[in-house]
Scaffold this motif. Structure first.
Motif, PDB file in Angstrom:
ATOM      1  N   THR A  29       1.182  16.810   0.945  1.00 18.83           N
ATOM      2  CA  THR A  29       0.130  15.955   1.369  1.00 18.83           C
ATOM      3  C   THR A  29       0.203  14.609   0.617  1.00 18.83           C
ATOM      4  O   THR A  29      -0.120  14.681  -0.684  1.00 18.83           O
ATOM      5  CB  THR A  29      -1.238  16.624   1.380  1.00 18.83           C
ATOM      6  OG1 THR A  29      -0.877  17.678   2.093  1.00 18.83           O
ATOM      7  CG2 THR A  29      -2.489  15.876   1.884  1.00 18.83           C
ATOM      8  N   TYR A  30       0.214  13.490   1.410  1.00 19.94           N
ATOM      9  CA  TYR A  30       0.023  12.208   0.705  1.00 19.94           C
ATOM     10  C   TYR A  30      -1.252  11.386   1.109  1.00 19.94           C
ATOM     11  O   TYR A  30      -1.702  11.638   2.142  1.00 19.94           O
ATOM     12  CB  TYR A  30       1.307  11.202   1.039  1.00 19.94           C
ATOM     13  CG  TYR A  30       2.522  11.711   0.583  1.00 19.94           C
ATOM     14  CD1 TYR A  30       3.126  13.176   0.815  1.00 19.94           C
ATOM     15  CD2 TYR A  30       3.369  11.028  -0.407  1.00 19.94           C
ATOM     16  CE1 TYR A  30       4.381  13.373   0.524  1.00 19.94           C
ATOM     17  CE2 TYR A  30       4.528  11.635  -1.109  1.00 19.94           C
ATOM     18  CZ  TYR A  30       5.090  12.483  -0.432  1.00 19.94           C
ATOM     19  OH  TYR A  30       6.123  13.092  -1.045  1.00 19.94           O
ATOM     20  N   THR A  31      -2.142  10.963  -0.054  1.00 16.86           N
ATOM     21  CA  THR A  31      -3.255  10.487   0.066  1.00 16.86           C
ATOM     22  C   THR A  31      -3.260   9.156  -0.438  1.00 16.86           C
ATOM     23  O   THR A  31      -2.669   8.669  -1.512  1.00 16.86           O
ATOM     24  CB  THR A  31      -4.377  11.280  -0.199  1.00 16.86           C
ATOM     25  OG1 THR A  31      -4.300  11.626  -1.678  1.00 16.86           O
ATOM     26  CG2 THR A  31      -4.191  12.711   0.509  1.00 16.86           C
ATOM     27  N   ASP A  32      -4.548   8.344   0.040  1.00 17.66           N
ATOM     28  CA  ASP A  32      -4.950   7.139  -0.527  1.00 17.66           C
ATOM     29  C   ASP A  32      -6.238   6.751  -0.370  1.00 17.66           C
ATOM     30  O   ASP A  32      -6.852   7.494   0.661  1.00 17.66           O
ATOM     31  CB  ASP A  32      -4.070   5.891   0.046  1.00 17.66           C
ATOM     32  CG  ASP A  32      -3.965   4.714  -1.127  1.00 17.66           C
ATOM     33  OD1 ASP A  32      -4.564   4.731  -2.163  1.00 17.66           O
ATOM     34  OD2 ASP A  32      -3.657   3.462  -0.395  1.00 17.66           O
ATOM     35  N   THR A  33      -7.138   6.065  -0.980  1.00 19.07           N
ATOM     36  CA  THR A  33      -8.283   5.636  -0.758  1.00 19.07           C
ATOM     37  C   THR A  33      -8.483   4.129  -0.813  1.00 19.07           C
ATOM     38  O   THR A  33      -8.030   3.376  -1.777  1.00 19.07           O
ATOM     39  CB  THR A  33      -9.265   6.004  -1.974  1.00 19.07           C
ATOM     40  OG1 THR A  33      -9.285   7.606  -2.214  1.00 19.07           O
ATOM     41  CG2 THR A  33     -10.579   5.661  -1.536  1.00 19.07           C
ATOM     42  N   ILE A  34      -8.921   3.645   0.313  1.00 20.24           N
ATOM     43  CA  ILE A  34      -9.076   2.081   0.489  1.00 20.24           C
ATOM     44  C   ILE A  34     -10.463   1.787   0.402  1.00 20.24           C
ATOM     45  O   ILE A  34     -11.555   2.384   0.927  1.00 20.24           O
ATOM     46  CB  ILE A  34      -8.721   1.961   1.977  1.00 20.24           C
ATOM     47  CG1 ILE A  34      -7.248   2.000   2.331  1.00 20.24           C
ATOM     48  CG2 ILE A  34      -9.109   0.438   2.325  1.00 20.24           C
ATOM     49  CD1 ILE A  34      -6.246   1.071   1.332  1.00 20.24           C
ATOM     50  N   ILE A  35     -10.780   0.721  -0.302  1.00 18.79           N
ATOM     51  CA  ILE A  35     -12.440   0.114  -0.547  1.00 18.79           C
ATOM     52  C   ILE A  35     -12.478  -1.022   0.198  1.00 18.79           C
ATOM     53  O   ILE A  35     -11.615  -1.601   0.486  1.00 18.79           O
ATOM     54  CB  ILE A  35     -12.442  -0.136  -1.912  1.00 18.79           C
ATOM     55  CG1 ILE A  35     -12.171   0.952  -3.139  1.00 18.79           C
ATOM     56  CG2 ILE A  35     -13.951  -0.327  -2.032  1.00 18.79           C
ATOM     57  CD1 ILE A  35     -12.943   2.173  -2.829  1.00 18.79           C
ATOM     58  N   ARG A  49       0.777  -1.103   0.041  1.00 17.24           N
ATOM     59  CA  ARG A  49      -0.116  -0.059   0.107  1.00 17.24           C
ATOM     60  C   ARG A  49       0.904   1.199  -0.018  1.00 17.24           C
ATOM     61  O   ARG A  49       1.828   1.283   0.752  1.00 17.24           O
ATOM     62  CB  ARG A  49      -0.990  -0.078   1.400  1.00 17.24           C
ATOM     63  CG  ARG A  49      -2.113  -1.086   1.170  1.00 17.24           C
ATOM     64  CD  ARG A  49      -2.902  -0.869   2.539  1.00 17.24           C
ATOM     65  NE  ARG A  49      -3.928  -2.123   2.185  1.00 17.24           N
ATOM     66  CZ  ARG A  49      -4.252  -2.848   3.002  1.00 17.24           C
ATOM     67  NH1 ARG A  49      -3.421  -3.213   4.035  1.00 17.24           N
ATOM     68  NH2 ARG A  49      -5.402  -3.697   2.936  1.00 17.24           N
ATOM     69  N   ARG A  50       0.426   2.111  -0.691  1.00 17.63           N
ATOM     70  CA  ARG A  50       1.374   3.499  -0.841  1.00 17.63           C
ATOM     71  C   ARG A  50       0.316   4.552  -0.990  1.00 17.63           C
ATOM     72  O   ARG A  50      -0.846   4.529  -1.723  1.00 17.63           O
ATOM     73  CB  ARG A  50       2.119   3.506  -2.017  1.00 17.63           C
ATOM     74  CG  ARG A  50       2.984   2.406  -2.336  1.00 17.63           C
ATOM     75  CD  ARG A  50       4.130   2.543  -3.409  1.00 17.63           C
ATOM     76  NE  ARG A  50       3.409   2.691  -4.553  1.00 17.63           N
ATOM     77  CZ  ARG A  50       4.088   2.882  -5.774  1.00 17.63           C
ATOM     78  NH1 ARG A  50       5.387   2.978  -5.732  1.00 17.63           N
ATOM     79  NH2 ARG A  50       3.280   2.969  -6.997  1.00 17.63           N
ATOM     80  N   MET A  51       0.526   5.795  -0.214  1.00 18.14           N
ATOM     81  CA  MET A  51      -0.123   7.114  -0.594  1.00 18.14           C
ATOM     82  C   MET A  51       0.949   7.901  -1.624  1.00 18.14           C
ATOM     83  O   MET A  51       1.883   7.383  -1.747  1.00 18.14           O
ATOM     84  CB  MET A  51      -0.052   7.793   0.791  1.00 18.14           C
ATOM     85  CG  MET A  51      -0.882   6.916   1.854  1.00 18.14           C
ATOM     86  SD  MET A  51      -0.296   7.876   3.509  1.00 18.14           S
ATOM     87  CE  MET A  51       1.200   7.100   4.087  1.00 18.14           C
ATOM     88  N   ARG A  52       0.119   8.617  -2.176  1.00 16.44           N
ATOM     89  CA  ARG A  52       0.753   9.709  -3.428  1.00 16.44           C
ATOM     90  C   ARG A  52       0.394  10.882  -3.247  1.00 16.44           C
ATOM     91  O   ARG A  52      -0.485  11.223  -2.464  1.00 16.44           O
ATOM     92  CB  ARG A  52       0.206   8.995  -4.626  1.00 16.44           C
ATOM     93  CG  ARG A  52       0.396   9.684  -5.833  1.00 16.44           C
ATOM     94  CD  ARG A  52      -0.022   9.230  -7.122  1.00 16.44           C
ATOM     95  NE  ARG A  52       0.658   9.561  -8.206  1.00 16.44           N
ATOM     96  CZ  ARG A  52       0.210   9.464  -9.518  1.00 16.44           C
ATOM     97  NH1 ARG A  52      -0.933   8.667  -9.736  1.00 16.44           N
ATOM     98  NH2 ARG A  52       1.060   9.949 -10.469  1.00 16.44           N
ATOM     99  N   ARG A  53       1.578  11.724  -3.468  1.00 16.17           N
ATOM    100  CA  ARG A  53       1.514  13.195  -3.493  1.00 16.17           C
ATOM    101  C   ARG A  53       0.870  13.625  -4.822  1.00 16.17           C
ATOM    102  O   ARG A  53       1.602  13.745  -5.733  1.00 16.17           O
ATOM    103  CB  ARG A  53       2.887  13.716  -3.063  1.00 16.17           C
ATOM    104  CG  ARG A  53       2.954  15.193  -2.895  1.00 16.17           C
ATOM    105  CD  ARG A  53       4.352  15.792  -2.476  1.00 16.17           C
ATOM    106  NE  ARG A  53       5.307  15.700  -3.362  1.00 16.17           N
ATOM    107  CZ  ARG A  53       5.570  16.468  -4.352  1.00 16.17           C
ATOM    108  NH1 ARG A  53       4.841  17.810  -4.224  1.00 16.17           N
ATOM    109  NH2 ARG A  53       6.625  16.165  -5.189  1.00 16.17           N
ATOM    110  N   GLY A  54      -0.392  14.052  -4.695  1.00 16.91           N
ATOM    111  CA  GLY A  54      -0.965  14.724  -5.885  1.00 16.91           C
ATOM    112  C   GLY A  54      -0.607  13.755  -7.053  1.00 16.91           C
ATOM    113  O   GLY A  54      -0.853  12.369  -7.121  1.00 16.91           O
TER     114      GLY A  54
END
Length: 335
Positions: free
Chosen positions: A324-330, A254-259
């Motif tokens: 800001t690093y974000t991710d979406t989990i289902i 799992r990874r968060m991404r910056r924009g």
């Protein structure tokens, strides 16, 4: 600039509706026979909070109609419990009416259609006179098929041939008119059964708060974060809960991404607050409702199960650029 992260959960649902009918006995140009109305599919929570309504054939249809003289037709409800019965004897009350949202027609009650616009009246399935059904909300239902029936009797005398004068009437047994064409006897009528059904589907109400790691200057200084997902599903429904790998995963990482950049921050979600067992969406990585952290194995449709988890940023990765690093989990629930 500090590093920050959040994620959210998504749940989708849909529903459908249809109705069906069958006719059999013939009286001149009119037929009377068993009919069926399917009120469609709806989740247990929808059925528990709102009325489900629909229309279907009444078992009475005419293939030819003449407006040269008055036609007479009415129905009388003979018997019905006015409940749909499903798994383990659970029930959903319902009513039948002659018009959409109209007054309920109870046992022993008649509804006269004689004053209706005949050209629009025979507009139900197969050209039948439509009748209307609506349920009363019922809570705590298990998923499954719920069925009931209404036994009624049709009385009619319909002009089915004529331009200047009526040349042929289609009558139910015993229905007669006087020499002036006025109905003088409704007769004994024709009995018919209308079957009514509704399919209740499993569903869940999910509360999954966003997760934020906050801000830190280096990846090694972020603290793990714990959250609890609350789930309440239909009565009698055991289930498992899975979390996918997110929108920016590399394989199962799992990874968060910056924009829209190529800068990533790896993290993981664990199945409870103390172990390092990964919470995923396949096989043993899923969580069972029987092992919920609160109220495990209780399936009464009203008790919440709580699933606590721990999320942590990998402290061994290089610190990426600030932002800001974000991710979406289902989240998915499987019954």
């Amino acid at each position: 600039m500090p590093l920050m992260v959040r994620f959210a959960f998504v749940l989708l649902a849909a529903g459908v509706f249809w109705s069906s009918e069958a006719v059999a006995q013939t009286y001149g140009s009119c037929t009377v026979g068993t009919a069926g109305t399917n009120l469609g599919n709806a989740s247990s929570f929808v059925v528990g909070t709102s009325s489900q309504s629909g229309s279907g054939g009444s078992g009475m249809a005419c293939s030819a109609i003449s407006l040269i003289t008055t036609s007479y037709l009415k129905l009388r409800v003979e018997t019905s419990t006015f409940v749909l019965t499903g798994p383990s004897g659970q029930t959903i009350p319902f009513v039948m009416s002659g018009t959409a949202g109209g007054t309920a027609i109870g046992v022993g009650t008649e509804f006269d259609f004689s004053g209706f616009d005949l050209l629009n009246l025979f507009s139900g399935p197969g050209g039948a006179v439509p009748v209307y059904f609506r349920t009363t909300p019922a809570t705590g239902l298990a998923a499954g098929s719920y069925t009931g029936s209404v036994s009624l009797r049709w009385y009619f005398s319909v002009c089915t041939l004529g331009v200047v004068a009526c040349l042929a009437y289609s009558n139910s047994p015993g229905a007669t008119r006087n020499i002036f064409g006025v109905l003088s006897n409704w007769g004994s009528g024709v009995p018919v059964t209308i079957n009514v059904s509704l399919t209740v589907e499993n569903d869940c109400i999910i509360t999954a708060p966003d997760l934020a790691f906050g801000a830190a200057p280096l990846v090694g200084t972020f603290n793990p974060v714990t959250r609890t997902i609350s789930i309440r599903c239909s009565a009698g429904a055991a289930y498992t809960v899975g979390l996918d790998n997110g929108a920016n995963a590399s394989g199962s990482t799992r990874r968060m991404r910056r924009g829209a950049t190529s800068d990533y921050l790896t993290y993981e979600i664990y199945r409870n607050t103390i172990t390092t067992d990964r919470w995923g969406n396949a096989g043993v990585e899923r969580r069972s409702s029987t092992s919920a952290d609160s109220n495990p194995g209780i399936y009464d449709g009203s008790t919440l199960q709580g699933f606590s988890y721990r999320a942590a940023i990998d402290p061994g990765q290089p610190t990426p650029p600030t932002g800001t690093y974000t991710d979406t989990i289902i989240l998915d629930v499987t019954f």
